[in-house]
Design a protein around this motif. Structure first.
Motif, PDB file in Angstrom:
ATOM      1  N   ASN A   1       0.876  -1.151   0.000  1.00 42.10           N
ATOM      2  CA  ASN A   1       0.000   0.000   0.000  1.00 42.10           C
ATOM      3  C   ASN A   1       0.924   1.214   0.000  1.00 42.10           C
ATOM      4  O   ASN A   1       1.933   1.232   0.710  1.00 42.10           O
ATOM      5  CB  ASN A   1      -0.892   0.016   1.241  1.00 42.10           C
TER       6      ASN A   1
ATOM      7  N   TYR B   1      -2.829   0.521  -3.767  1.00 45.86           N
ATOM      8  CA  TYR B   1      -3.064  -0.388  -2.648  1.00 45.86           C
ATOM      9  C   TYR B   1      -2.605  -1.803  -2.999  1.00 45.86           C
ATOM     10  O   TYR B   1      -2.376  -2.144  -4.168  1.00 45.86           O
ATOM     11  CB  TYR B   1      -4.549  -0.388  -2.270  1.00 45.86           C
ATOM     12  N   ASN B   2      -2.490  -2.629  -1.976  1.00 39.84           N
ATOM     13  CA  ASN B   2      -2.050  -4.011  -2.134  1.00 39.84           C
ATOM     14  C   ASN B   2      -3.065  -4.783  -2.979  1.00 39.84           C
ATOM     15  O   ASN B   2      -4.250  -4.865  -2.635  1.00 39.84           O
ATOM     16  CB  ASN B   2      -1.911  -4.659  -0.758  1.00 39.84           C
TER      17      ASN B   2
ATOM     18  N   ASP C   1      -2.645   9.084  -1.181  1.00 39.04           N
ATOM     19  CA  ASP C   1      -2.498   7.659  -1.480  1.00 39.04           C
ATOM     20  C   ASP C   1      -2.182   7.463  -2.959  1.00 39.04           C
ATOM     21  O   ASP C   1      -2.722   8.171  -3.823  1.00 39.04           O
ATOM     22  CB  ASP C   1      -3.770   6.900  -1.123  1.00 39.04           C
TER      23      ASP C   1
ATOM     24  N   MET D   1      -2.558  -3.065   5.549  1.00 35.42           N
ATOM     25  CA  MET D   1      -3.326  -1.826   5.491  1.00 35.42           C
ATOM     26  C   MET D   1      -3.383  -1.129   6.849  1.00 35.42           C
ATOM     27  O   MET D   1      -3.298   0.108   6.934  1.00 35.42           O
ATOM     28  CB  MET D   1      -4.745  -2.102   4.986  1.00 35.42           C
TER      29      MET D   1
END
Length: 405
Positions: free
Chosen positions: A211, A321-322, A318, A286
């Motif tokens: 992330n 994300y994973n 951001d 996360m």
């Protein structure tokens, strides 16, 4: 054309992306390489080849007769190189039949890739290794991926006897600055699932990634003549150093590996009046990712309370994300890649990416997209290299993926 010939051709194009640019793509040079790729794809016989206004390239190889109902499989690589190292006037050279030991990249500048620092060199004794002259990066990230995909495509198109489903091909700009999927048209690409060919060591299969976020810390100080500075000066440089020292020392990337996250100071500039610190924040988990961002916020609040409101201006954004959450319902595509590697004589290495890939964003856009190796090492720096034999093996891996039923 041999895969290394394609690669050596592509690295002559300067395609460094620019995170400060607001254009799409961030640098116009990426479209110059894009035009070269479009022309080459058309010459190979790839269908529906086009580059859109944003610099994204798409093409396809139709399914063989009888396999029109197979899932459409995509292969994706990116055209830009990282802004962390010079990517212009690259001067690659091939170390033929590497026999071990240090590699002198640049005798005049005394730039040496030392075997005791880069132990993975020992895996490639007897192979042909492409290196730089030590003054730039090489560009295997990800021009090796492009070369491998197009060499594989050429092979498939020349061997009509091989039966396969439809193949989608895509090349993106600006992956290195986290924008590679911003304008990717998943629907037009038309694949059920895809693979980015953007990894490192030969054999890597990755379906987990960090992330990721970027943090910009702007510090507004007060300058005054140092002879009259007592109780008046607020040196933004020193406040910036204080901010950084409040972050956990052991979460520096130089002390982390595997699933361990980090925050990395990538740029620091300023004077007494104003300073800027640029960070990247990374964690596979996360919860820990959110904790790291919260820590930045709390440090900023503390220093604003200490030095006065408005001293610290914090911007956190951001990036991606994973992708594990999106890939796990489709683990057959990871297994397909693993089996293809074994058939090609490559030992699969399933590892988490300690970085990012277009595939992470694309997976959240509805296109499950694990990442495969290119065969390269030491990306983003002067010691980057890639063995020719690793690229050749990856061409075989891609072929095995597409031929499997």
């Amino acid at each position: 054309m041999k895969v290394e010939e394609r690669f050596l051709k592509y690295v002559t194009y300067h395609t460094t992306s620019d995170e400060e640019s607001a254009t799409v793509p961030s640098t116009s040079n990426q479209k110059i390489l894009g035009e070269v790729l479009v022309n080459e794809m058309k010459e190979l016989g790839i269908s529906d080849v086009r580059m859109d206004e944003n610099g994204y390239i798409y093409g396809a190889i139709p399914a063989s007769e009888g396999r029109e109902n197979d899932p459409v499989i995509g292969f994706i690589a990116h055209m830009d190189t990282a802004p962390s190292m010079i990517g212009e006037n690259i001067k690659p050279k091939i170390i033929k039949d590497y026999q071990g030991g240090d590699i002198v990249l640049n005798k005049e500048k005394n730039i040496i890739m030392k075997a005791d620092e880069f132990l993975h060199l020992n895996q490639y004794i007897g192979q042909d290794i492409i290196v730089t002259d030590g003054t730039t990066l090489l560009g295997a990230d990800d021009k090796a991926g492009i070369a491998e995909i197009l060499t594989f495509a050429e092979y498939i198109l020349e061997h009509k006897e091989f039966s396969h489903g439809k193949i989608a091909i895509g090349f993106t700009p600006d992956e290195e600055i986290g924008r590679g999927a911003d304008h990717f048209n998943v629907q037009a690409f038309g694949a059920e699932y895809a693979y980015t060919v953007d990894g490192g060591q030969i054999g890597e299969i990755e379906y987990e990634n960090f992330n990721a976020a970027g943090a910009k810390v702007k510090i507004h100080g007060v300058n005054i003549h140092p002879g009259e500075a007592k109780n008046k000066m607020k040196n933004s440089i020193l406040i910036g150093m204080e901010f950084h020292q409040m972050l956990p020392f052991n979460e520096n990337p130089a002390y982390t590996e595997g699933y361990e996250g980090f925050q990395h100071l990538s740029h620091f500039e300023g004077d007494e009046e104003n300073s800027i610190l640029d960070y990247i924040i990374r964690d596979h988990d996360m919860g820990k990712f959110e904790q790291k961002k919260t820590r930045f916020i709390k440090i900023a609040e503390y220093l604003n309370d200490k030095y006065g409101e408005g001293t610290i201006e914090l911007i956190i954004k951001d990036s991606y994300y994973n992708m594990r959450k999106q890939i796990e319902p489709h683990m057959h595509i990871v297994e397909k890649a693993r089996e293809a590697m074994l058939k090609a004589g490559v030992e699969p290495i399933v590892v988490p990416i300690r970085g990012g890939t277009d595939g992470s964003r694309l997976s959240y856009m509805g296109l499950p997209c694990p990442n495969l190796s290119t065969g390269g090492h030491n990306f983003h720096g002067r010691y980057e290299y890639i063995p020719v034999q690793s690229m050749e093996k990856m061409v075989l891996v891609l072929k095995e993926i597409i031929l499997a039923k």
